[in-house]
Design a protein around this motif. Structure first.
Motif, PDB file in Angstrom:
ATOM      1  N   VAL A  15       0.834  -1.176   0.073  1.00 35.27           N
ATOM      2  CA  VAL A  15      -0.038   0.120  -0.151  1.00 35.27           C
ATOM      3  C   VAL A  15       0.976   1.154   0.088  1.00 35.27           C
ATOM      4  O   VAL A  15       1.598   1.331   0.850  1.00 35.27           O
ATOM      5  N   LYS A  16       0.586   2.030  -0.888  1.00 35.24           N
ATOM      6  CA  LYS A  16       1.214   3.322  -1.035  1.00 35.24           C
ATOM      7  C   LYS A  16       1.027   4.230  -0.034  1.00 35.24           C
ATOM      8  O   LYS A  16       1.878   5.003   0.743  1.00 35.24           O
ATOM      9  N   HIS A  17      -0.262   4.613   0.205  1.00 33.80           N
ATOM     10  CA  HIS A  17      -0.932   5.474   1.318  1.00 33.80           C
ATOM     11  C   HIS A  17      -2.191   5.244   1.278  1.00 33.80           C
ATOM     12  O   HIS A  17      -3.048   4.763   0.355  1.00 33.80           O
ATOM     13  N   PHE A  18      -2.730   5.770   2.382  1.00 33.96           N
ATOM     14  CA  PHE A  18      -4.323   5.857   2.462  1.00 33.96           C
ATOM     15  C   PHE A  18      -4.430   7.238   2.700  1.00 33.96           C
ATOM     16  O   PHE A  18      -3.831   8.154   2.412  1.00 33.96           O
ATOM     17  N   TRP A  19      -5.729   7.515   1.918  1.00 31.89           N
ATOM     18  CA  TRP A  19      -6.396   8.966   1.420  1.00 31.89           C
ATOM     19  C   TRP A  19      -7.734   9.156   1.875  1.00 31.89           C
ATOM     20  O   TRP A  19      -8.478   8.019   1.933  1.00 31.89           O
ATOM     21  N   ILE A  20      -7.997  10.316   2.512  1.00 28.01           N
ATOM     22  CA  ILE A  20      -9.304  10.745   2.966  1.00 28.01           C
ATOM     23  C   ILE A  20      -9.816  11.912   2.168  1.00 28.01           C
ATOM     24  O   ILE A  20      -8.943  12.782   2.471  1.00 28.01           O
ATOM     25  N   VAL A  21     -10.879  12.051   1.831  1.00 30.37           N
ATOM     26  CA  VAL A  21     -11.392  13.080   1.168  1.00 30.37           C
ATOM     27  C   VAL A  21     -12.647  13.596   1.877  1.00 30.37           C
ATOM     28  O   VAL A  21     -13.777  12.887   1.938  1.00 30.37           O
ATOM     29  N   SER A  22     -12.917  14.657   2.397  1.00 29.45           N
ATOM     30  CA  SER A  22     -14.297  14.888   3.074  1.00 29.45           C
ATOM     31  C   SER A  22     -14.463  16.394   2.690  1.00 29.45           C
ATOM     32  O   SER A  22     -13.709  17.266   2.322  1.00 29.45           O
ATOM     33  N   TRP A  23     -15.769  16.745   2.721  1.00 27.66           N
ATOM     34  CA  TRP A  23     -16.373  17.974   2.375  1.00 27.66           C
ATOM     35  C   TRP A  23     -17.602  18.458   3.310  1.00 27.66           C
ATOM     36  O   TRP A  23     -18.521  17.259   3.264  1.00 27.66           O
ATOM     37  N   ASP A  24     -18.116  19.577   3.156  1.00 23.08           N
ATOM     38  CA  ASP A  24     -19.325  20.113   3.369  1.00 23.08           C
ATOM     39  C   ASP A  24     -19.748  21.224   2.680  1.00 23.08           C
ATOM     40  O   ASP A  24     -19.275  22.404   2.765  1.00 23.08           O
ATOM     41  N   LEU A  25     -20.534  21.159   1.590  1.00 21.51           N
ATOM     42  CA  LEU A  25     -20.954  21.844   0.713  1.00 21.51           C
ATOM     43  C   LEU A  25     -22.521  22.249   0.753  1.00 21.51           C
ATOM     44  O   LEU A  25     -23.221  22.674  -0.071  1.00 21.51           O
ATOM     45  N   THR A  26     -22.848  22.091   1.913  1.00 17.34           N
ATOM     46  CA  THR A  26     -24.525  21.985   2.384  1.00 17.34           C
ATOM     47  C   THR A  26     -24.869  23.471   2.037  1.00 17.34           C
ATOM     48  O   THR A  26     -26.045  23.359   1.213  1.00 17.34           O
TER      49      THR A  26
END
Length: 265
Positions: free
Chosen positions: A37-48
């Motif tokens: 595994v090269k890396h873990f990634w997390i994308v989060s957003w709040d465009l409510t």
């Protein structure tokens, strides 16, 4: 515990604009998992309370395990630019395997994943719905990484020397910008072209020619993101192209627009 990594763009086009709409974090894997595994990634957003945003991505020659509400799976390397619509509020978790690093898990040509994502439970002792419930409900990102490693680690295969070779090749392609042909790769690593093609089909899922082209044009897009004014002839030469027209043709084929149009966007 996995440590947060510095974040190069790594294929995310117009990243500075994108960062206004979502947060991207990358985490290094534990030592025993890092071979695969090269890396873990997390994308989060709040465009409510904001308008939706379309993020464009140039693919990498890697398999990704993606955990997203109702859309989880294991995805092979894409062969062209793709877009992701960011809207409302949400989070996506991913594990990016090293080039060739997923083949030892599935023991089938990675090219078979093209257009046919694999269900998570086909490889790991958890299905997509359970993984979504387990990870996406966590408040702390580090906890998400630790939980993912818990279901990956028991399924770790034996380390494969071909994975090491492929990553040496990919690192060399990235470092040596004058590499534009498969023959150069064959000569540098003392392997004939047919064997190289079979190796990449089996372990990476895309051709070595595509990988070379991909990184050259990813370099070009990152260069354009850093500044709006460029000497196209000079940039073409820096990327290993002998003429500007060839560079522009390849750029449009992968990125979808000409370099001039990309800058205007």
């Amino acid at each position: 515990m996995s440590a947060s990594m510095q974040r190069p763009s790594m294929g995310l086009l117009h990243l500075q604009e994108g960062e206004k709409n979502f947060q991207l974090t990358r985490y290094a894997p534990s030592e025993n998992i890092a071979f695969f595994v090269k890396h873990f990634w997390i994308v989060s957003w709040d465009l409510t309370e904001q308008k939706q945003y379309l993020q464009e991505v140039v693919p990498n020659p890697c398999v990704n395990l993606i955990i997203q509400q109702g859309r989880s799976g294991i995805f092979g390397a894409a062969k062209q630019k793709y877009s992701y619509l960011v809207e409302g509020k949400g989070c996506v978790f991913g594990a990016k395997f090293r080039p060739g690093g997923f083949y030892p898990f599935m023991k089938q040509p990675v090219s078979s994943l093209a257009g046919h994502p694999l269900s998570i439970h086909n490889i790991f002792d958890i299905d997509g719905t359970a993984a979504e419930k387990l990870l996406l409900t966590q408040v702390e990102e580090a906890a998400m990484v630790e939980l993912a490693e818990r279901f990956i680690e028991p399924k770790l295969p034996m380390q494969d020397e071909s994975v090491t070779l492929i990553n040496q090749m990919v690192d060399w392609i990235m470092a040596e910008r004058n590499v534009t042909k498969v023959d150069q790769l064959c000569e540098a690593f003392h392997i004939n072209k047919r064997s190289l093609q079979r190796l990449f089909d089996q372990y990476v899922g895309v051709t070595p020619k595509w990988v070379i082209q991909l990184y050259r044009l990813q370099n070009a897009a990152e260069t354009l993101d850093r500044g709006p004014s460029h000497d196209w002839t000079q940039l073409s030469l820096e990327l290993g192209y002998h003429d500007q027209s060839h560079f522009i043709k390849d750029f449009k084929a992968v990125i979808g627009v000409t370099p001039q149009e990309y800058v205007r966007k």
